[in-house]
Motif scaffolding. Structure first.
Motif, mmCIF file in Angstrom:
data_model
loop_
_atom_site.group_PDB
_atom_site.id
_atom_site.type_symbol
_atom_site.label_atom_id
_atom_site.label_comp_id
_atom_site.label_asym_id
_atom_site.label_seq_id
_atom_site.Cartn_x
_atom_site.Cartn_y
_atom_site.Cartn_z
ATOM 1 N N VAL A 16 -22.008 -8.490 -25.854
ATOM 2 C CA VAL A 16 -21.014 -9.547 -25.618
ATOM 3 C C VAL A 16 -19.958 -9.419 -26.711
ATOM 4 C CG1 VAL A 16 -20.644 -12.059 -25.573
ATOM 5 C CG2 VAL A 16 -22.748 -11.079 -24.610
ATOM 6 N N TRP A 26 -18.893 -11.077 -21.533
ATOM 7 C CA TRP A 26 -20.045 -10.207 -21.304
ATOM 8 C C TRP A 26 -19.573 -8.800 -20.979
ATOM 9 C CZ3 TRP A 26 -22.051 -7.691 -16.851
ATOM 10 C CH2 TRP A 26 -23.377 -7.229 -16.997
ATOM 11 N N ILE A 54 -25.291 -4.555 -19.946
ATOM 12 C CA ILE A 54 -26.714 -4.687 -20.260
ATOM 13 C C ILE A 54 -27.375 -3.326 -20.183
ATOM 14 C CG2 ILE A 54 -27.290 -5.185 -17.844
ATOM 15 C CD1 ILE A 54 -29.420 -7.149 -18.857
ATOM 16 N N TYR A 95 -21.292 -8.530 -30.228
ATOM 17 C CA TYR A 95 -22.653 -9.013 -30.436
ATOM 18 C C TYR A 95 -23.625 -8.291 -29.509
ATOM 19 C CZ TYR A 95 -20.562 -13.272 -32.514
ATOM 20 O OH TYR A 95 -19.862 -14.166 -33.293
ATOM 21 N N TYR A 103 -32.086 -10.064 -15.499
ATOM 22 C CA TYR A 103 -30.789 -9.736 -16.073
ATOM 23 C C TYR A 103 -30.107 -10.945 -16.683
ATOM 24 C CZ TYR A 103 -31.004 -5.336 -13.466
ATOM 25 O OH TYR A 103 -31.362 -4.129 -12.982
ATOM 26 N N TRP A 104 -30.471 -12.147 -16.258
ATOM 27 C CA TRP A 104 -29.688 -13.331 -16.592
ATOM 28 C C TRP A 104 -30.184 -14.075 -17.820
ATOM 29 C CZ3 TRP A 104 -33.462 -16.829 -16.520
ATOM 30 C CH2 TRP A 104 -34.525 -16.632 -15.635
ATOM 31 N N TYR A 105 -31.228 -13.574 -18.452
ATOM 32 C CA TYR A 105 -31.841 -14.272 -19.579
ATOM 33 C C TYR A 105 -31.293 -13.761 -20.914
ATOM 34 C CZ TYR A 105 -35.544 -15.871 -22.753
ATOM 35 O OH TYR A 105 -36.244 -16.442 -23.779
ATOM 36 N N PHE A 106 -31.061 -14.706 -21.833
ATOM 37 C CA PHE A 106 -30.655 -14.398 -23.198
ATOM 38 C C PHE A 106 -31.527 -15.214 -24.137
ATOM 39 C CE2 PHE A 106 -26.234 -12.555 -23.169
ATOM 40 C CZ PHE A 106 -26.039 -12.541 -21.808
ATOM 41 N N ASP A 107 -31.909 -14.656 -25.280
ATOM 42 C CA ASP A 107 -32.439 -15.519 -26.315
ATOM 43 C C ASP A 107 -31.787 -15.214 -27.658
ATOM 44 O OD1 ASP A 107 -35.870 -14.190 -26.112
ATOM 45 O OD2 ASP A 107 -34.062 -13.266 -26.928
ATOM 46 N N LEU A 108 -32.291 -14.257 -28.410
ATOM 47 C CA LEU A 108 -31.818 -14.055 -29.777
ATOM 48 C C LEU A 108 -30.591 -13.153 -29.846
ATOM 49 C CD1 LEU A 108 -35.376 -13.827 -31.164
ATOM 50 C CD2 LEU A 108 -33.747 -15.619 -31.685
ATOM 51 N N TRP A 109 -29.691 -13.490 -30.760
ATOM 52 C CA TRP A 109 -28.444 -12.776 -30.930
ATOM 53 C C TRP A 109 -28.384 -12.105 -32.307
ATOM 54 C CZ3 TRP A 109 -23.662 -13.596 -27.840
ATOM 55 C CH2 TRP A 109 -23.908 -14.295 -26.648
ATOM 56 N N GLY A 110 -27.692 -10.973 -32.364
ATOM 57 C CA GLY A 110 -27.344 -10.393 -33.658
ATOM 58 C C GLY A 110 -26.214 -11.186 -34.283
ATOM 59 N N ARG A 111 -25.905 -10.859 -35.516
ATOM 60 C CA ARG A 111 -24.867 -11.594 -36.250
ATOM 61 C C ARG A 111 -23.457 -11.148 -35.904
ATOM 62 N NH1 ARG A 111 -26.801 -13.049 -42.402
ATOM 63 N NH2 ARG A 111 -28.647 -14.239 -41.782
#
Lengths: 110, 120
Positions: B37, B47, B50, B95, B104-112
């Motif tokens: 993203v 976006w 993926i 990111y 495909y539609w799930y997100f949880d943890l992000w990088g900085r």
């Protein structure tokens, strides 16, 4: 070009309730769009709050809830705290692994 | 704990390419998709695509097709996003964000995030 629309800005009083919405240019948002909601504070990475319409992540405070409201996805904040002041983004799934973010809602707690 | 550590900031000239890395740790790397993203200065989230680290299959947003390549290296548990033919409008924070196991539609943890600046 698919467009996802959110309120540009909203204001809520501390302890109050506010609902943010997320609309699709293709028509009514249903559970099949698997709405996600994210919170972003200035200078920070986004943080996931809600997935698949109404499911909270383990770290998401219970005062945040997701739903479908009419033909939109919605994020309701009940009992707003000063630390909830942030930008909020929704994300919709359009199939074939295509995803689109909304433009974001700037939430002010005042 | 689950972590996504991204590479450092980059400055590139128009027409060049940039490759951003995202090293995952604390979970089974091949079990979760990874999203990319980006966010231009003062703008919203966009976006890009993926990748499935198991096998390397990818899906890109139409806007970036032909210009973006996402790859994975299971030996180092790292995913990469390369964007070519850079222009000033590509100046943004990029990111990586962990996706779902079969969704495909799930997100949880992000990088900085990694700031990429495109400037002559």
């Amino acid at each position: 070009q698919t467009v996802v629309t959110q309120e540009p800005s909203l204001t809520v009083s501390p302890g109050g309730t506010v609902t943010l919405t997320c609309a699709s240019s293709t028509g009514a948002v249903t559970s099949g769009y698997y709405p996600n909601w994210f919170q972003q504070k200035p200078g920070q990475a986004p943080r996931a709050l809600i997935y698949s319409t109404s499911n909270r992540h383990s770290w998401t405070p219970a005062r945040f809830s997701g739903s479908l409201l009419g033909d939109k996805a919605a994020l309701t904040l009940s009992g707003a705290q000063p630390e909830d002041e942030a930008e909020y983004y929704c994300l919709l799934y359009y199939g074939d692994a295509q995803l689109v973010f909304g433009g974001g809602t700037k939430l002010t707690v005042l | 704990q689950v972590q996504l550590v991204q590479s450092g900031a980059e400055v590139k000239k128009p027409g060049a390419s940039v490759k951003v890395s995202c090293k995952a740790s604390g979970y089974t790397f091949t079990s979760y998709y990874m999203h990319w993203v980006r966010q231009a200065p003062g703008q919203g989230l966009e976006w890009m695509g993926i990748i499935n680290p198991r096998g390397g299959s990818t899906t890109y947003a139409q806007k970036f097709q032909g210009r973006v390549t996402m790859t994975s290296d299971t030996s180092t548990t790292t995913v990469y996003m390369e964007l070519s033919s850079l222009r000033s409008e590509d100046t943004a924070v990029y990111y990586c964000a962990r996706g779902g196991t079969l969704t495909y539609w799930y997100f949880d943890l992000w990088g900085r995030g990694t700031l990429v600046t495109v400037s002559s």
